[in-house]
Design an enzyme around this catalytic site. Structure first.
Site, PDB file in Angstrom:
ATOM      1  N   THR A 297       0.815  -1.208   0.000  1.00 60.88           N
ATOM      2  CA  THR A 297       0.000   0.000   0.000  1.00 60.88           C
ATOM      3  C   THR A 297       0.854   1.267   0.000  1.00 60.88           C
ATOM      4  O   THR A 297       2.004   1.252   0.462  1.00 60.88           O
ATOM      5  CB  THR A 297      -0.904  -0.015   1.257  1.00 60.88           C
ATOM      6  N   ASP A 298       0.260   2.360  -0.461  1.00 54.92           N
ATOM      7  CA  ASP A 298       0.951   3.657  -0.397  1.00 54.92           C
ATOM      8  C   ASP A 298       1.054   4.165   1.043  1.00 54.92           C
ATOM      9  O   ASP A 298       1.837   5.067   1.339  1.00 54.92           O
ATOM     10  CB  ASP A 298       0.243   4.701  -1.275  1.00 54.92           C
ATOM     11  N   GLU A 299       0.245   3.569   1.948  1.00 56.30           N
ATOM     12  CA  GLU A 299       0.193   4.090   3.320  1.00 56.30           C
ATOM     13  C   GLU A 299       1.504   3.887   4.072  1.00 56.30           C
ATOM     14  O   GLU A 299       1.728   4.521   5.105  1.00 56.30           O
ATOM     15  CB  GLU A 299      -0.968   3.456   4.094  1.00 56.30           C
TER      16      GLU A 299
ATOM     17  N   TYR B 277      -2.268  -0.553  10.902  1.00 51.47           N
ATOM     18  CA  TYR B 277      -2.374  -1.209   9.589  1.00 51.47           C
ATOM     19  C   TYR B 277      -1.137  -0.929   8.745  1.00 51.47           C
ATOM     20  O   TYR B 277      -0.469  -1.852   8.264  1.00 51.47           O
ATOM     21  CB  TYR B 277      -3.636  -0.738   8.853  1.00 51.47           C
TER      22      TYR B 277
ATOM     23  N   LYS C  62       1.888  -3.410   7.333  1.00 55.11           N
ATOM     24  CA  LYS C  62       2.198  -3.592   5.905  1.00 55.11           C
ATOM     25  C   LYS C  62       3.662  -3.216   5.644  1.00 55.11           C
ATOM     26  O   LYS C  62       4.353  -3.875   4.862  1.00 55.11           O
ATOM     27  CB  LYS C  62       1.272  -2.755   5.021  1.00 55.11           C
TER      28      LYS C  62
HETATM   29  P1  NAD Z   1      -9.913  -7.300   1.810  1.00 54.59           P
HETATM   30  O1  NAD Z   1      -9.948  -7.008   3.256  1.00 54.59           O
HETATM   31  O2  NAD Z   1     -11.100  -7.030   0.975  1.00 54.59           O
HETATM   32  O3  NAD Z   1      -9.513  -8.821   1.560  1.00 54.59           O
HETATM   33  C1  NAD Z   1      -8.534  -9.478   2.315  1.00 54.59           C
HETATM   34  C2  NAD Z   1      -8.729 -10.969   2.129  1.00 54.59           C
HETATM   35  O4  NAD Z   1      -7.695 -11.643   2.859  1.00 54.59           O
HETATM   36  C3  NAD Z   1     -10.069 -11.495   2.657  1.00 54.59           C
HETATM   37  O5  NAD Z   1     -10.679 -12.324   1.694  1.00 54.59           O
HETATM   38  C4  NAD Z   1      -9.694 -12.269   3.904  1.00 54.59           C
HETATM   39  O6  NAD Z   1     -10.576 -13.350   4.164  1.00 54.59           O
HETATM   40  C5  NAD Z   1      -8.290 -12.723   3.551  1.00 54.59           C
HETATM   41  N1  NAD Z   1      -7.480 -13.000   4.746  1.00 54.59           N
HETATM   42  C6  NAD Z   1      -7.360 -12.202   5.853  1.00 54.59           C
HETATM   43  N2  NAD Z   1      -6.543 -12.808   6.744  1.00 54.59           N
HETATM   44  C7  NAD Z   1      -6.155 -13.974   6.199  1.00 54.59           C
HETATM   45  C8  NAD Z   1      -5.301 -15.024   6.638  1.00 54.59           C
HETATM   46  N3  NAD Z   1      -4.688 -14.998   7.844  1.00 54.59           N
HETATM   47  N4  NAD Z   1      -5.092 -16.072   5.811  1.00 54.59           N
HETATM   48  C9  NAD Z   1      -5.699 -16.132   4.604  1.00 54.59           C
HETATM   49  N5  NAD Z   1      -6.536 -15.182   4.152  1.00 54.59           N
HETATM   50  C10 NAD Z   1      -6.752 -14.103   4.932  1.00 54.59           C
HETATM   51  O7  NAD Z   1      -8.652  -6.496   1.275  1.00 54.59           O
HETATM   52  P2  NAD Z   1      -8.398  -5.799  -0.138  1.00 54.59           P
HETATM   53  O8  NAD Z   1      -8.893  -4.421  -0.085  1.00 54.59           O
HETATM   54  O9  NAD Z   1      -8.820  -6.710  -1.211  1.00 54.59           O
HETATM   55  O10 NAD Z   1      -6.798  -5.717  -0.100  1.00 54.59           O
HETATM   56  C11 NAD Z   1      -6.007  -6.795  -0.585  1.00 54.59           C
HETATM   57  C12 NAD Z   1      -4.543  -6.465  -0.411  1.00 54.59           C
HETATM   58  O11 NAD Z   1      -4.240  -5.262  -1.105  1.00 54.59           O
HETATM   59  C13 NAD Z   1      -4.137  -6.214   1.039  1.00 54.59           C
HETATM   60  O12 NAD Z   1      -2.853  -6.758   1.220  1.00 54.59           O
HETATM   61  C14 NAD Z   1      -4.092  -4.703   1.162  1.00 54.59           C
HETATM   62  O13 NAD Z   1      -3.160  -4.307   2.135  1.00 54.59           O
HETATM   63  C15 NAD Z   1      -3.633  -4.323  -0.229  1.00 54.59           C
HETATM   64  N6  NAD Z   1      -4.067  -2.988  -0.691  1.00 54.59           N
HETATM   65  C16 NAD Z   1      -5.382  -2.640  -0.634  1.00 54.59           C
HETATM   66  C17 NAD Z   1      -5.779  -1.416  -1.140  1.00 54.59           C
HETATM   67  C18 NAD Z   1      -7.232  -0.980  -1.115  1.00 54.59           C
HETATM   68  O14 NAD Z   1      -7.507   0.183  -1.405  1.00 54.59           O
HETATM   69  N7  NAD Z   1      -8.179  -1.839  -0.814  1.00 54.59           N
HETATM   70  C19 NAD Z   1      -4.827  -0.535  -1.680  1.00 54.59           C
HETATM   71  C20 NAD Z   1      -3.481  -0.925  -1.692  1.00 54.59           C
HETATM   72  C21 NAD Z   1      -3.114  -2.168  -1.211  1.00 54.59           C
HETATM   73  O1  DAU Z   2      -4.200   3.940   0.422  1.00 56.67           O
HETATM   74  C1  DAU Z   2      -4.392   2.571   0.278  1.00 56.67           C
HETATM   75  C2  DAU Z   2      -5.266   2.074   1.391  1.00 56.67           C
HETATM   76  O2  DAU Z   2      -6.575   2.545   1.125  1.00 56.67           O
HETATM   77  C3  DAU Z   2      -5.269   0.568   1.547  1.00 56.67           C
HETATM   78  O3  DAU Z   2      -3.980   0.130   1.868  1.00 56.67           O
HETATM   79  C4  DAU Z   2      -6.262   0.127   2.620  1.00 56.67           C
HETATM   80  O4  DAU Z   2      -6.330  -1.279   2.663  1.00 56.67           O
HETATM   81  C5  DAU Z   2      -7.627   0.684   2.267  1.00 56.67           C
HETATM   82  O5  DAU Z   2      -8.547   0.382   3.287  1.00 56.67           O
HETATM   83  C6  DAU Z   2      -7.555   2.201   2.062  1.00 56.67           C
HETATM   84  O6  DAU Z   2      -7.318   2.894   3.317  1.00 56.67           O
HETATM   85  P1  DAU Z   2      -8.082   4.260   3.683  1.00 56.67           P
HETATM   86  O7  DAU Z   2      -8.078   4.406   5.129  1.00 56.67           O
HETATM   87  O8  DAU Z   2      -7.563   5.388   2.862  1.00 56.67           O
HETATM   88  O9  DAU Z   2      -9.560   3.880   3.099  1.00 56.67           O
HETATM   89  P2  DAU Z   2     -11.023   4.103   3.701  1.00 56.67           P
HETATM   90  O10 DAU Z   2     -11.972   3.748   2.609  1.00 56.67           O
HETATM   91  O11 DAU Z   2     -11.190   3.486   5.020  1.00 56.67           O
HETATM   92  O12 DAU Z   2     -11.065   5.692   3.903  1.00 56.67           O
HETATM   93  C7  DAU Z   2     -10.862   6.572   2.816  1.00 56.67           C
HETATM   94  C8  DAU Z   2     -10.936   7.994   3.356  1.00 56.67           C
HETATM   95  O13 DAU Z   2     -12.278   8.260   3.770  1.00 56.67           O
HETATM   96  C9  DAU Z   2     -10.076   8.224   4.589  1.00 56.67           C
HETATM   97  O14 DAU Z   2      -9.580   9.557   4.548  1.00 56.67           O
HETATM   98  C10 DAU Z   2     -11.059   8.071   5.754  1.00 56.67           C
HETATM   99  C11 DAU Z   2     -12.364   8.586   5.162  1.00 56.67           C
HETATM  100  N1  DAU Z   2     -13.608   7.970   5.678  1.00 56.67           N
HETATM  101  C12 DAU Z   2     -13.675   6.608   5.687  1.00 56.67           C
HETATM  102  C13 DAU Z   2     -14.811   5.981   6.147  1.00 56.67           C
HETATM  103  C14 DAU Z   2     -14.895   4.470   6.178  1.00 56.67           C
HETATM  104  C15 DAU Z   2     -14.662   8.755   6.106  1.00 56.67           C
HETATM  105  O15 DAU Z   2     -14.599  10.007   6.068  1.00 56.67           O
HETATM  106  N2  DAU Z   2     -15.789   8.122   6.551  1.00 56.67           N
HETATM  107  C16 DAU Z   2     -15.908   6.769   6.629  1.00 56.67           C
HETATM  108  O16 DAU Z   2     -16.951   6.272   7.094  1.00 56.67           O
END
Ligand code: NAD
Ligand code: DAU
Length: 353
Positions: free
Chosen positions: A131-133, A157, A161
């Site tokens: 992630t960019d975080e 989180y 990561k």
């Molecule tokens: P998600 O939470 O939707 O999915 C995660 C999946 O991992 C789920 O299906 C869960 O059941 C599985 N999982 C959790 N713990 C596990 C374990 N111990 N063993 C096996 N499976 C397990 O997440 P996502 O949004 O699809 O993100 C996927 C990956 O991409 C993550 O590594 C996240 O850090 C990364 N990522 C997400 C975003 C985003 O915006 N969603 C952005 C950048 C990177």
């Molecule tokens: O940047 C990549 C990341 O993006 C991933 O690594 C994470 O897995 C993914 O969850 C996401 O993290 P964020 O915290 O940025 O996403 P989220 O959708 O939770 O929140 C996006 C923005 O919106 C953040 O500034 C918080 C705000 N927010 C979020 C929720 C859930 C609100 O204002 N209200 C809300 O109810």
């Protein structure tokens, strides 16, 4: 790439990636390993393009014996590692599973790959999805993150990561494990669990519930449509150089409140009610340690692999709203989960108390 282990393939991005890979690589077999936590669902894997090349195993990446068995039984040559605890708010309320899955789980998977591939790195690839975080938080005028920006994670989180990224890099340098890493910005699109900003806002709006904007709503994320992310990962698997990291981002950077306004406008058009959905917007207490801004410099992946995102925020958001409107059966199934209503109570009803 013949036998691909996808971890977390029943989650949001993982399930989109499994679908994408089965479509573009006609000879690949996918072994999908997922623990099916609250975030994973087999509902996300219905109607795959070629079910016969997909095998699902429910299991935990922290289970070393299971990992060893999977590598040898399925002759795994490629790993695409998505499995993680992924929600920042949950990591604030309970960090332990983040340390366990994101750090210990990644370590366990790396060990299994190292043992299984000992001395034969050719034709193998361990790809870690990050992630960019990990880079921390930007001020409005700061330059976007590059691959050499130093790590400064600020939530449990992102710290977990960042740890996993360091482990992956260590295995490349120390053991020669052919690893690549991608650091990606915020994804959105079909099958995203409705705890994250975009699906939460769409589904709350459809139920006439408040749209909870944290703090002043001026935080900025670099939004990327999930299909673009899948394509970028695929290109890194095919042509990315082992040992390298690639930044992935959408170049779409509205602040949260503008994004929520845009979602409301789309809903006003596609699902009109007697008032504008904007009237549901409610400011709520901020997320502790809330990162102000993320932005990704994608020059490296663009120059080396020719990748740029295909969706801008307008087309991506519209497609996403339409997907949720067309998949209310999926939505109802997810919303019915008792664990999800517990989460809403925990994060929103008790917020700021
Ligand atoms: P998600 O939470 O939707 O999915 C995660 C999946 O991992 C789920 O299906 C869960 O059941 C599985 N999982 C959790 N713990 C596990 C374990 N111990 N063993 C096996 N499976 C397990 O997440 P996502 O949004 O699809 O993100 C996927 C990956 O991409 C993550 O590594 C996240 O850090 C990364 N990522 C997400 C975003 C985003 O915006 N969603 C952005 C950048 C990177
Ligand atoms: O940047 C990549 C990341 O993006 C991933 O690594 C994470 O897995 C993914 O969850 C996401 O993290 P964020 O915290 O940025 O996403 P989220 O959708 O939770 O929140 C996006 C923005 O919106 C953040 O500034 C918080 C705000 N927010 C979020 C929720 C859930 C609100 O204002 N209200 C809300 O109810």
């Amino acid at each position: 790439m013949q036998n691909v282990l996808v971890t977390g393939g029943a989650g949001f991005i993982g399930s989109n990636f499994v679908r994408y890979l089965l479509q573009v690589e006609l000879n690949v077999r996918v072994l999908n390993l997922d623990a099916l936590t609250y975030a994973g669902s087999l509902e996300n894997l219905k109607d795959l393009p070629d079910e016969s090349r997909h095998t699902f195993i429910q299991g935990d990446i922290c289970d070393g014996k299971l990992m060893d068995k999977i590598f040898s039984e399925y002759k795994i040559d490629t790993v695409v590692h998505f499995a993680a605890e992924s929600h920042v708010d949950r990591s604030i309320l309970g960090p332990a599973p983040f340390v366990q899955t994101n750090i210990v789980g990644t370590f366990t998977l790396l060990e299994a790959a190292r043992q299984a591939w000992a001395g034969e790195g050719i034709g193998k690839r361990f790809h870690h999805v990050s992630t960019d975080e990990v880079f921390g938080s930007l001020n409005p005028s700061d330059l976007a993150f590059t691959e050499s920006t130093s790590y400064e994670p600020r939530s449990p989180y992102s710290a977990s990561k960042a740890s996993s990224d360091h482990l992956v890099r260590a295995y490349f340098h120390t053991y020669g494990l052919p690893a690549t890493i991608t650091n990606c910005s915020n994804n959105y699109g079909p099958y995203q669990f409705p705890e994250k900003l975009i699906p939460l806002m769409i589904l709350n709006a459809l139920q006439g519930k408040p749209l909870p904007v944290y703090g002043d709503g001026k935080q900025i994320r670099d939004w990327l449509y999930v299909e673009d992310h899948c394509e970028a990962i695929y290109l890194v698997l095919k042509n990315g150089r082992p040992g390298e990291t690639y930044n992935i981002g959408g170049g779409n950077q509205p602040c949260n409140i503008d994004l929520v306004h845009e979602l409301c406008s789309i809903l006003d058009e596609l699902k009109p009610i007697s008032k504008s959905y904007k009237e549901l917007i409610t400011y709520v207490p901020d997320r502790p340690g809330h990162d102000r801004r993320y932005a990704m410099d994608i020059t490296k992946i663009q120059n080396e692999l020719g990748w740029i995102p295909m969706h801008d925020i307008e087309t991506g958001l519209r497609a996403t709203v339409k997907w949720y409107l067309d998949h209310m059966d999926w939505v109802e199934m997810i919303m019915k989960q008792e664990r999800f209503s517990d989460w809403l109570e925990h994060n929103y009803t008790r917020r700021g108390r």
